[in-house]
Design a protein around this motif. Structure first.
Motif, PDB file in Angstrom:
ATOM      1  N   TYR A 241      11.964  -1.337   1.964  1.00 47.89           N
ATOM      2  CA  TYR A 241      11.986  -0.910   0.413  1.00 47.89           C
ATOM      3  C   TYR A 241      12.491   0.577   0.031  1.00 47.89           C
ATOM      4  CZ  TYR A 241      10.163  -5.386  -1.216  1.00 47.89           C
ATOM      5  OH  TYR A 241       9.972  -6.794  -1.084  1.00 47.89           O
ATOM      6  N   LYS A 242      11.651   1.599   0.855  1.00 47.38           N
ATOM      7  CA  LYS A 242      11.706   2.898   0.825  1.00 47.38           C
ATOM      8  C   LYS A 242      13.350   3.176   1.573  1.00 47.38           C
ATOM      9  CE  LYS A 242       9.745   7.355   1.270  1.00 47.38           C
ATOM     10  NZ  LYS A 242       8.552   8.484   2.329  1.00 47.38           N
ATOM     11  N   SER A 243      13.829   2.064   2.102  1.00 46.65           N
ATOM     12  CA  SER A 243      14.317   3.172   3.316  1.00 46.65           C
ATOM     13  C   SER A 243      15.723   2.727   2.626  1.00 46.65           C
ATOM     14  CB  SER A 243      14.409   2.304   4.509  1.00 46.65           C
ATOM     15  OG  SER A 243      14.613   0.413   4.661  1.00 46.65           O
ATOM     16  N   MET A 244      15.176   1.884   1.544  1.00 45.30           N
ATOM     17  CA  MET A 244      16.682   1.086   0.937  1.00 45.30           C
ATOM     18  C   MET A 244      16.506   1.989  -0.516  1.00 45.30           C
ATOM     19  SD  MET A 244      16.714  -2.054   1.731  1.00 45.30           S
ATOM     20  CE  MET A 244      18.906  -3.038   1.070  1.00 45.30           C
ATOM     21  N   GLY A 245      15.681   2.784  -1.169  1.00 48.03           N
ATOM     22  CA  GLY A 245      15.986   3.665  -1.810  1.00 48.03           C
ATOM     23  C   GLY A 245      15.293   3.751  -3.286  1.00 48.03           C
ATOM     24  N   LEU A 246      14.241   2.207  -3.099  1.00 51.19           N
ATOM     25  CA  LEU A 246      13.498   1.954  -4.115  1.00 51.19           C
ATOM     26  C   LEU A 246      12.940   2.744  -3.793  1.00 51.19           C
ATOM     27  CD1 LEU A 246      13.316  -1.824  -4.180  1.00 51.19           C
ATOM     28  CD2 LEU A 246      15.141  -0.274  -4.384  1.00 51.19           C
ATOM     29  N   SER A 247      11.987   3.121  -5.766  1.00 52.20           N
ATOM     30  CA  SER A 247      10.464   3.504  -5.520  1.00 52.20           C
ATOM     31  C   SER A 247       9.192   2.271  -4.740  1.00 52.20           C
ATOM     32  CB  SER A 247      10.323   3.534  -6.908  1.00 52.20           C
ATOM     33  OG  SER A 247      10.638   5.031  -7.411  1.00 52.20           O
ATOM     34  N   THR A 248       7.875   2.738  -4.937  1.00 54.13           N
ATOM     35  CA  THR A 248       7.634   1.654  -4.213  1.00 54.13           C
ATOM     36  C   THR A 248       5.743   1.903  -4.125  1.00 54.13           C
ATOM     37  OG1 THR A 248       7.441   2.654  -1.784  1.00 54.13           O
ATOM     38  CG2 THR A 248       8.898   1.156  -1.809  1.00 54.13           C
ATOM     39  N   VAL A 249       4.939   0.158  -4.045  1.00 54.59           N
ATOM     40  CA  VAL A 249       3.665   0.574  -4.247  1.00 54.59           C
ATOM     41  C   VAL A 249       3.326  -0.057  -3.483  1.00 54.59           C
ATOM     42  CG1 VAL A 249       1.147   0.394  -6.030  1.00 54.59           C
ATOM     43  CG2 VAL A 249       3.494   1.298  -6.289  1.00 54.59           C
ATOM     44  N   ASP A 250       1.943   0.436  -2.949  1.00 57.96           N
ATOM     45  CA  ASP A 250       1.781  -0.395  -1.368  1.00 57.96           C
ATOM     46  C   ASP A 250       0.385  -0.590  -1.536  1.00 57.96           C
ATOM     47  OD1 ASP A 250       0.219   1.514  -0.201  1.00 57.96           O
ATOM     48  OD2 ASP A 250       1.493   2.740   1.072  1.00 57.96           O
ATOM     49  N   ASN A 251      -0.169  -0.931  -2.349  1.00 64.34           N
ATOM     50  CA  ASN A 251      -1.556  -1.216  -3.127  1.00 64.34           C
ATOM     51  C   ASN A 251      -1.744  -1.830  -4.201  1.00 64.34           C
ATOM     52  OD1 ASN A 251      -1.146   1.136  -3.475  1.00 64.34           O
ATOM     53  ND2 ASN A 251      -3.555   2.177  -3.615  1.00 64.34           N
ATOM     54  N   VAL A 252      -1.250  -2.254  -4.712  1.00 63.96           N
ATOM     55  CA  VAL A 252      -1.254  -2.979  -6.342  1.00 63.96           C
ATOM     56  C   VAL A 252      -2.165  -4.039  -6.276  1.00 63.96           C
ATOM     57  CG1 VAL A 252       0.018  -5.040  -5.697  1.00 63.96           C
ATOM     58  CG2 VAL A 252       1.113  -3.679  -7.820  1.00 63.96           C
TER      59      VAL A 252
END
Length: 318
Positions: A241-252
């Motif tokens: 997701y990050k590589s496509m420019g999105l903000s992310t949360v990996d421990n929701v």
């Protein structure tokens, strides 16, 4: 001395030596038994002392564990209080839709958390594992889906439905045939789309599904798109997701991850969590209330303009 006397003498001497030998053996055996008993008793005493010491150490460790448990309970109470205070201060009026692409993990707890904390959820769309095999499994494809290209047309219509609440005939068919599940809670435009991904190694469908969804959503001006997963996901979708420019949360699934998600919904940006793509576990700067309102107003105004494009398109709607 006659022959009988010699024989008697020899027998007597032999008997004496035999008796001495037997006596020596018996004496040695008795001494050995006493030695063994003494050694055994010493070992028992040592074991007993060790057991007493181990019991004391076990009692000490049990007390420490109880103390740590109490500390954890207290920290959880503090964390919950801080999160509640943050949510009251940072309450958002954003309208959110969730697209769940994960076929291995459930996000029901997250949905409950968002709803309990006043996050407006318009709809939840879950894409089932059978969706990507629709061309192989759908016997009536030529009848029901002959006018569509899979999976591109379906992904496009699902994305439009999640954002603009335009429910095409294709989406209706996908729901009816249970290729996707929908929970339509509220109507209206969603200014924030949450992609809930993450899968086991054998179900890594990012390129087949998530990438295509992100590519379409990224073309919608000012739309807030967030990618997330749970901390125990085998495949790190947030890296993609990050590589496509999105903000992310990996421990929701964790408290810190949920705070980060709320902050992203409010209009902040960044990549948060505990895995390698994350820059920090939590945002270092929280967006203030006024800036969050301005960002939301800007998004909504832009999305109203975008809506006209799709309303004027030839999508059958209900």
């Amino acid at each position: 001395m006659n022959g009988i006397g010699v024989k008697y003498f020899i027998i007597t001497i032999a008997s004496i030596f035999l008796a001495l030998g037997i006596g020596i053996v018996i004496g040695f055996s008795l001494n050995s038994e006493k030695f063994v008993q003494k050694q055994f008793q010493q070992q028992l005493n040592i074991i007993d002392k060790n057991l007493v010491a181990l019991k004391k150490e076990n009692d000490r460790l049990s007390k420490e564990i109880d103390e740590y448990k109490n500390q954890i309970v207290q920290k959880d109470k503090i964390n919950n209080a801080l999160v509640s205070a943050y949510l009251k201060i940072g309450k958002t009026e954003s309208a959110v839709s969730l697209i769940i692409t994960s076929t291995d993990y459930s996000y029901n707890d997250l949905i409950d958390f968002l709803r309990k904390n006043g996050i407006k959820i318009n709809k939840v769309i879950k894409i089932k594992s059978s969706f990507l095999n629709i061309e192989k499994t759908e016997k009536e494809l030529s009848v029901d889906f002959s006018d569509y290209k899979f999976p591109d047309d379906a992904i496009k219509d699902i994305a439009i439905y999640s954002v603009f609440d335009i429910r095409s005939d294709l989406v209706k068919k996908l729901v009816e045939k249970r290729y996707i599940e929908e929970n339509r809670l509220l109507s209206g435009i969603s200014d924030t789309i949450i992609l809930a991904g993450g899968n086991t190694a054998q179900n890594n469908n990012f390129n087949k599904l998530d990438r295509k969804i992100v590519e379409f959503l990224n073309d919608i001006d000012s739309l807030n798109v967030i990618g997330l997963q749970q901390s125990y996901s085998e495949i790190n979708y947030c890296e993609y997701y990050k590589s496509m420019g999105l903000s992310t949360v990996d421990n929701v699934d964790e408290v810190s991850g949920r705070v980060s998600l709320i902050e992203l919904i409010r209009g902040n940006s960044g990549n948060y969590g505990t895995k390698k793509e994350a820059t920090s576990i939590l945002p270092t700067n929280f967006i203030n209330v006024e800036d969050a309102k301005k960002a939301l107003e800007k998004r909504r105004a832009s999305l109203l303009v975008e809506l006209e494009k799709y309303q004027n398109a030839t999508l059958p709607t209900q």
